[in-house]
Scaffold this motif. Structure first.
Motif, PDB file in Angstrom:
ATOM      1  N   GLU A 103     -20.538  11.983 -32.853  1.00 29.69           N
ATOM      2  CA  GLU A 103     -20.419  11.202 -31.561  1.00 29.69           C
ATOM      3  C   GLU A 103     -21.489  10.202 -31.644  1.00 29.69           C
ATOM      4  N   VAL A 104     -21.221   9.180 -30.864  1.00 27.35           N
ATOM      5  CA  VAL A 104     -22.315   8.224 -30.647  1.00 27.35           C
ATOM      6  C   VAL A 104     -22.665   7.878 -29.300  1.00 27.35           C
ATOM      7  N   THR A 105     -23.735   7.131 -29.009  1.00 29.85           N
ATOM      8  CA  THR A 105     -23.968   6.926 -27.538  1.00 29.85           C
ATOM      9  C   THR A 105     -23.005   6.140 -26.751  1.00 29.85           C
ATOM     10  N   CYS A 106     -22.500   6.531 -25.830  1.00 29.00           N
ATOM     11  CA  CYS A 106     -21.199   5.611 -25.110  1.00 29.00           C
ATOM     12  C   CYS A 106     -21.848   4.177 -24.943  1.00 29.00           C
ATOM     13  N   THR A 107     -21.225   3.216 -25.450  1.00 24.63           N
ATOM     14  CA  THR A 107     -21.782   1.733 -25.628  1.00 24.63           C
ATOM     15  C   THR A 107     -21.188   1.211 -24.186  1.00 24.63           C
ATOM     16  N   ILE A 108     -20.652   1.951 -23.200  1.00 23.27           N
ATOM     17  CA  ILE A 108     -20.517   1.072 -21.949  1.00 23.27           C
ATOM     18  C   ILE A 108     -21.569   1.552 -21.015  1.00 23.27           C
ATOM     19  N   CYS A 109     -22.002   2.624 -20.927  1.00 19.86           N
ATOM     20  CA  CYS A 109     -23.283   3.065 -19.922  1.00 19.86           C
ATOM     21  C   CYS A 109     -24.483   3.311 -20.832  1.00 19.86           C
ATOM     22  N   HIS A 110     -24.631   3.204 -22.061  1.00 20.20           N
ATOM     23  CA  HIS A 110     -25.569   3.424 -23.057  1.00 20.20           C
ATOM     24  C   HIS A 110     -26.437   4.846 -22.601  1.00 20.20           C
ATOM     25  N   GLY A 111     -25.587   5.658 -22.530  1.00 25.97           N
ATOM     26  CA  GLY A 111     -26.150   7.106 -22.148  1.00 25.97           C
ATOM     27  C   GLY A 111     -26.139   7.636 -20.970  1.00 25.97           C
ATOM     28  N   GLU A 112     -26.014   6.677 -19.975  1.00 25.13           N
ATOM     29  CA  GLU A 112     -26.181   7.113 -18.758  1.00 25.13           C
ATOM     30  C   GLU A 112     -25.234   8.006 -18.335  1.00 25.13           C
ATOM     31  N   GLY A 113     -23.931   7.896 -18.441  1.00 21.25           N
ATOM     32  CA  GLY A 113     -22.844   8.848 -18.111  1.00 21.25           C
ATOM     33  C   GLY A 113     -21.964   7.994 -17.410  1.00 21.25           C
ATOM     34  N   CYS A 114     -20.525   7.750 -17.791  1.00 20.22           N
ATOM     35  CA  CYS A 114     -19.651   6.901 -17.063  1.00 20.22           C
ATOM     36  C   CYS A 114     -18.227   7.462 -17.087  1.00 20.22           C
ATOM     37  N   ARG A 115     -17.220   6.938 -16.588  1.00 20.05           N
ATOM     38  CA  ARG A 115     -15.780   7.224 -16.582  1.00 20.05           C
ATOM     39  C   ARG A 115     -15.289   7.356 -18.109  1.00 20.05           C
ATOM     40  N   THR A 116     -15.451   6.334 -18.975  1.00 20.11           N
ATOM     41  CA  THR A 116     -15.179   6.017 -20.238  1.00 20.11           C
ATOM     42  C   THR A 116     -15.716   7.408 -21.025  1.00 20.11           C
ATOM     43  N   CYS A 117     -16.903   7.823 -20.856  1.00 20.52           N
ATOM     44  CA  CYS A 117     -17.390   9.019 -21.642  1.00 20.52           C
ATOM     45  C   CYS A 117     -17.144  10.301 -20.826  1.00 20.52           C
ATOM     46  N   SER A 118     -16.662  10.214 -19.999  1.00 23.31           N
ATOM     47  CA  SER A 118     -16.315  11.670 -19.009  1.00 23.31           C
ATOM     48  C   SER A 118     -17.941  12.145 -18.745  1.00 23.31           C
ATOM     49  N   GLN A 119     -18.555  11.035 -18.161  1.00 24.54           N
ATOM     50  CA  GLN A 119     -20.012  11.371 -17.821  1.00 24.54           C
ATOM     51  C   GLN A 119     -21.015  12.112 -18.621  1.00 24.54           C
ATOM     52  N   THR A 120     -20.666  12.241 -20.084  1.00 22.98           N
ATOM     53  CA  THR A 120     -21.349  12.916 -21.135  1.00 22.98           C
ATOM     54  C   THR A 120     -22.215  12.012 -21.687  1.00 22.98           C
ATOM     55  N   GLY A 121     -22.322  10.710 -21.736  1.00 25.40           N
ATOM     56  CA  GLY A 121     -22.993   9.563 -22.247  1.00 25.40           C
ATOM     57  C   GLY A 121     -22.825   9.612 -23.689  1.00 25.40           C
ATOM     58  N   TRP A 122     -21.752  10.413 -24.347  1.00 30.38           N
ATOM     59  CA  TRP A 122     -21.556  10.257 -25.748  1.00 30.38           C
ATOM     60  C   TRP A 122     -20.055   9.994 -25.860  1.00 30.38           C
ATOM     61  N   ILE A 123     -19.523   9.541 -27.028  1.00 30.77           N
ATOM     62  CA  ILE A 123     -18.355   9.148 -27.482  1.00 30.77           C
ATOM     63  C   ILE A 123     -17.947   9.774 -28.884  1.00 30.77           C
ATOM     64  N   GLU A 124     -16.945  10.399 -29.009  1.00 24.46           N
ATOM     65  CA  GLU A 124     -16.587  10.972 -30.131  1.00 24.46           C
ATOM     66  C   GLU A 124     -16.003   9.971 -31.214  1.00 24.46           C
ATOM     67  N   LEU A 125     -16.468   9.891 -32.393  1.00 30.02           N
ATOM     68  CA  LEU A 125     -15.910   8.779 -33.340  1.00 30.02           C
ATOM     69  C   LEU A 125     -15.350   9.266 -34.490  1.00 30.02           C
ATOM     70  N   GLY A 126     -15.693  10.545 -34.924  1.00 26.11           N
ATOM     71  CA  GLY A 126     -14.826  11.055 -36.058  1.00 26.11           C
ATOM     72  C   GLY A 126     -15.307  12.532 -36.374  1.00 26.11           C
ATOM     73  N   GLY A 127     -14.912  13.001 -37.663  1.00 30.76           N
ATOM     74  CA  GLY A 127     -15.343  14.141 -38.158  1.00 30.76           C
ATOM     75  C   GLY A 127     -16.008  14.109 -39.423  1.00 30.76           C
ATOM     76  N   CYS A 128     -16.957  15.236 -39.965  1.00 33.86           N
ATOM     77  CA  CYS A 128     -17.661  15.152 -41.091  1.00 33.86           C
ATOM     78  C   CYS A 128     -17.927  16.571 -41.201  1.00 33.86           C
ATOM     79  N   GLY A 129     -18.530  16.921 -42.549  1.00 32.49           N
ATOM     80  CA  GLY A 129     -18.950  18.244 -42.883  1.00 32.49           C
ATOM     81  C   GLY A 129     -19.238  18.195 -44.427  1.00 32.49           C
ATOM     82  N   MET A 130     -19.864  19.555 -44.813  1.00 37.91           N
ATOM     83  CA  MET A 130     -20.085  19.615 -46.026  1.00 37.91           C
ATOM     84  C   MET A 130     -18.689  19.893 -46.813  1.00 37.91           C
ATOM     85  N   LEU A 131     -18.467  19.409 -48.033  1.00 41.63           N
ATOM     86  CA  LEU A 131     -17.349  19.706 -48.542  1.00 41.63           C
ATOM     87  C   LEU A 131     -17.244  21.080 -49.076  1.00 41.63           C
ATOM     88  N   ASP A 132     -15.935  21.576 -48.617  1.00 44.09           N
ATOM     89  CA  ASP A 132     -15.541  22.990 -48.553  1.00 44.09           C
ATOM     90  C   ASP A 132     -15.340  23.596 -50.040  1.00 44.09           C
TER      91      ASP A 132
END
Ligand code: DAH
Length: 359
Positions: free
Chosen positions: A280-309
């Motif tokens: 997740e990255v800081t919401c670029t609309i509210c810069h982390g304050e919390g807004c409608r776009t990020c459902s008030q969390t301040g973060w937006i999901e961009l993708g997935g990741c992990g260690m190779l299984d």
């Protein structure tokens, strides 16, 4: 034609009428040349009439001279006019025969010069993302958009009937191959191609990003497209840890989105990584304050990741005791949406020039 017998003066009216008729009947350049000789040449009635002038008394001579001059002027003018007409007609016939289309020289119909376009926002975003990763030491690779079951699912530790398959439902193609083939649902299969190649050519380690088009049986909405783009990352090397993954993602995030946008990883599940995380990255609309776009969390999901299984390493024949690695994948269209604050992602495909010209 001839002299008026009683007065001894030539019948200039008759001479003029005959000349006018002959000029009128001329049809070709050759005709008009002959007519010119006949009506105004040395042997013409007009020339003969002039020769008579010498025998006249001065008054009559002056009078005839004036009349002759008028008739000659009229005849010359008519000859000139008919000559030009014939020349124009003959040119037109010749041009029609050679099919030269002069209409393109009509000023109003010259087409305006074509407007020059530019790369789409998706391509511009892909290039910008590649630049950031190349700057961090990654290579850029690509893979096919049509994949077999093995590459899209099997080798990524998603066996048939695994519930994770429903998350990546897609368009299947009947290509007559024994295995089912499909439009790839993510760029993760390119990981498998790269690892197989590296094993076959003994070229491990791998540090690569793989951008490309993906397909899902999704209904488009403000944040999803059925045809979209991802960029995948893959590192396979010795001694790679989760800290390398988190550090890579944070460096990328600040480099691409700017210094106030940061990343965080939250536990998640993907069949091909263990442990797995959502990126997740800081919401670029509210810069982390919390807004409608990020459902008030301040973060937006961009993708997935992990260690190779280890199951993925096993599928491609890499020894998990010697090698370790991480992978990540996220949406290029989603990155463009966040960086440029695009309310509805469908605008990327609508070809509205008012939208496209902004980038
Ligand atoms: N392929 C996943 C998707 O499309 C995204 C992803 C998750 C890619 C985890 C990865 C990964 O490489 O490690 O949803």
């Amino acid at each position: 034609m001839g002299d008026a017998p009683d007065s001894g003066t030539p019948d200039l009216d008759a001479i003029k009428d005959q000349a006018i008729a002959a000029i009128h009947d001329a049809r070709t350049t050759e005709d008009i040349r002959q007519v010119t000789a006949e009506v105004s040449g040395k042997k013409s009635p007009l020339a003969q009439a002039s020769r008579r002038m010498g025998a006249l008394d001065p008054d009559a001579r002056r009078e005839l001279g004036k009349q002759l001059h008028d008739v000659r002027s009229t005849i010359e003018a008519l000859l000139d006019a008919r000559r030009s007409e014939i020349a124009a007609e003959e040119l037109a016939t010749e041009l029609a025969g050679s099919r030269i289309d002069l209409s393109e020289y009509i000023p109003g119909s010259i087409p305006a010069p074509a407007e020059r376009g530019h790369l789409s926002l998706v391509s511009l975003t892909r290039d910008a993302l590649e630049d950031v990763f190349v700057g961090m030491g990654f290579e850029v690779a690509e893979g096919p958009e049509i994949e077999s079951d093995w590459y899209n699912f099997g080798a990524l530790n998603i066996p048939p009937a695994h519930p994770a398959r429903s998350m990546w439902d897609t368009f299947y193609l009947d290509l007559g191959a024994p295995e089912s083939t499909m439009l790839r649902t993510h760029t993760s299969p390119v990981q498998i191609h790269l690892m197989e190649d590296a094993v076959a050519h003994d070229t491990l380690p791998i540090h690569a990003v793989m951008p490309g088009r993906c397909y899902r049986r999704d209904t488009p909405d403000a944040r999803h497209l059925a045809v979209f783009h991802q960029i995948e990352g893959l590192v396979v090397d010795r001694g790679i840890s989760f800290a390398d993954l988190a550090g890579t993602i944070e460096v990328f995030t600040t480099a691409y989105f700017g210094p106030d946008i940061h990343s965080r990883l939250r536990p998640a599940y993907f069949p091909f990584t263990e442990p797995s995380a959502e990126y997740e990255v800081t919401c670029t609309i509210c810069h982390g304050e919390g807004c409608r776009t990020c459902s008030q969390t301040g973060w937006i999901e961009l993708g997935g990741c992990g260690m190779l299984d280890p199951a993925v390493f096993a599928a491609v024949g890499i020894d998990p005791e010697e090698w370790s690695g991480f992978a990540f994948g996220f949406g290029i269209d989603r990155c463009a949406q966040m960086r440029h604050q695009i309310a509805d992602m469908r605008a990327l495909n609508e070809n509205d020039l008012r939208f496209l010209r902004q980038f």
